[in-house]
Write an enzyme that holds these catalytic residues in place. Structure first.
Site, PDB file in Angstrom:
ATOM      1  N   LEU A 111      -6.605  -4.534   0.170  1.00 56.87           N
ATOM      2  CA  LEU A 111      -6.477  -3.908   1.478  1.00 56.87           C
ATOM      3  C   LEU A 111      -7.411  -2.707   1.473  1.00 56.87           C
ATOM      4  O   LEU A 111      -7.513  -2.008   0.455  1.00 56.87           O
ATOM      5  CB  LEU A 111      -5.035  -3.451   1.729  1.00 56.87           C
ATOM      6  CG  LEU A 111      -3.964  -4.541   1.831  1.00 56.87           C
ATOM      7  CD1 LEU A 111      -2.572  -3.908   1.953  1.00 56.87           C
ATOM      8  CD2 LEU A 111      -4.224  -5.454   3.014  1.00 56.87           C
ATOM      9  N   ASP A 112      -8.081  -2.447   2.596  1.00 53.49           N
ATOM     10  CA  ASP A 112      -8.982  -1.298   2.600  1.00 53.49           C
ATOM     11  C   ASP A 112      -8.172   0.004   2.605  1.00 53.49           C
ATOM     12  O   ASP A 112      -6.962   0.003   2.773  1.00 53.49           O
ATOM     13  CB  ASP A 112      -9.976  -1.371   3.769  1.00 53.49           C
ATOM     14  CG  ASP A 112      -9.344  -1.227   5.137  1.00 53.49           C
ATOM     15  OD1 ASP A 112      -8.486  -0.328   5.303  1.00 53.49           O
ATOM     16  OD2 ASP A 112      -9.687  -1.992   6.053  1.00 53.49           O
ATOM     17  N   ILE A 113      -8.853   1.106   2.421  1.00 50.18           N
ATOM     18  CA  ILE A 113      -8.187   2.389   2.185  1.00 50.18           C
ATOM     19  C   ILE A 113      -7.274   2.803   3.337  1.00 50.18           C
ATOM     20  O   ILE A 113      -6.239   3.454   3.117  1.00 50.18           O
ATOM     21  CB  ILE A 113      -9.242   3.491   1.901  1.00 50.18           C
ATOM     22  CG1 ILE A 113      -8.555   4.771   1.390  1.00 50.18           C
ATOM     23  CG2 ILE A 113     -10.126   3.741   3.111  1.00 50.18           C
ATOM     24  CD1 ILE A 113      -9.525   5.803   0.841  1.00 50.18           C
ATOM     25  N   THR A 115      -5.740   0.628   5.495  1.00 49.73           N
ATOM     26  CA  THR A 115      -4.754  -0.401   5.812  1.00 49.73           C
ATOM     27  C   THR A 115      -3.547  -0.254   4.901  1.00 49.73           C
ATOM     28  O   THR A 115      -3.680  -0.020   3.706  1.00 49.73           O
ATOM     29  CB  THR A 115      -5.368  -1.802   5.650  1.00 49.73           C
ATOM     30  OG1 THR A 115      -6.493  -1.925   6.518  1.00 49.73           O
ATOM     31  CG2 THR A 115      -4.359  -2.887   5.987  1.00 49.73           C
TER      32      THR A 115
END
Length: 258
Positions: A111-113, A115
């Site tokens: 998951l990106d930072i 999310t």
């Protein structure tokens, strides 16, 4: 468990032991960082758990992990990155996990930072590869908060498919989930794990995503009682139920079980 006596390819055995991914091991070999019994490792070398394998001089324990598969559901908060260490000093998702012997935790997808939501971990490299492989088409469900109400024509377009810079993409399903004022929530399902794909799909239609939460990965829902930064380790019954639910996943790809 007794050491493996049948020689296996080095990248396969180290991945099964939970030391690193196959790709990471291959990069270490190409960089000349791995030795086998004192000799520089070469791509395709085969080893057993009895061989002395070292990374930058440090001995690696290549014995197979425990036969017991472990799985963790983690509620990722915003601001954490999905790497073991970060050159910028940012918090990582691994910091909150319990210690593990004779192996390592492997994150199933990323998951990106910014999310938040469900992130799964396992000690079993084969299971992690199976769940992440594109042939499995594992469903990922997200709760998305966007600014403004979205027209039906736009939703239809996102379901039919749009062209992104790395190829066509589409949501499998979109369901309205309420909202107040100018903020509206939708639940979307997608079967891919491309970088920032959810955000990029909405942005392709000029829609701003203000919040993104993963609420389901395959058969696993984000537990309502799990707060950001907390984890839940599956019981043996839960592990068996999860494995039963994904049985047959990736069977079309012969290379997944190598």
């Amino acid at each position: 468990m007794s050491p493996t006596t049948t020689p296996e390819r080095i990248h396969k055995l180290l991945a099964q032991a939970g030391i690193a991914s196959r790709r990471q091991v291959e990069s270490w070999i190409k960089a000349g960082r791995i030795t086998i019994n004192g000799k520089l490792a070469k791509p395709g070398d085969r080893i057993t758990a009895a061989d002395k394998v070292r990374l930058d001089g440090e001995l690696l324990h290549a014995e197979a992990p425990s036969a017991r598969i472990r799985i963790i559901a983690y509620h990722k908060p915003a601001g954490e990155v999905c790497t073991r260490s970060d050159e910028k000093g940012r918090a990582t998702v691994f910091a909150a996990l319990p210690s593990i012997r004779n192996g390592r935790w492997i994150n199933i997808g990323r998951l990106d930072i910014n999310t938040t939501g469900l992130l799964l971990f396992t000690n079993d490299g084969k299971l992690a590869n199976k769940l992440m492989h594109p042939s499995g088409e594992m469903e990922r469900e997200y709760a998305v908060r966007v600014f403004g109400e979205v027209k039906k024509e736009t939703l239809d377009k996102l379901l039919k498919g749009v062209e992104l810079e790395d190829g066509p993409a589409a949501f499998d399903s979109i369901h309205e989930a309420g909202g107040k004022g100018r903020n509206h929530w939708y639940h979307v399902v997608i079967r891919e794990g491309r970088n920032r794909e959810i955000r990029r799909l909405w942005e392709s239609q000029g829609i701003t995503v203000s919040r993104l939460i993963r609420v389901r990965f395959g058969p696993c829902q984000l537990p309502r009682s799990l707060r950001p930064g907390q984890y839940h380790e599956f019981s043996r019954i839960e592990v068996n139920e999860f494995l039963d639910a994904i049985k047959g996943l990736g069977s079309r790809d012969k290379g997944i079980s190598e």
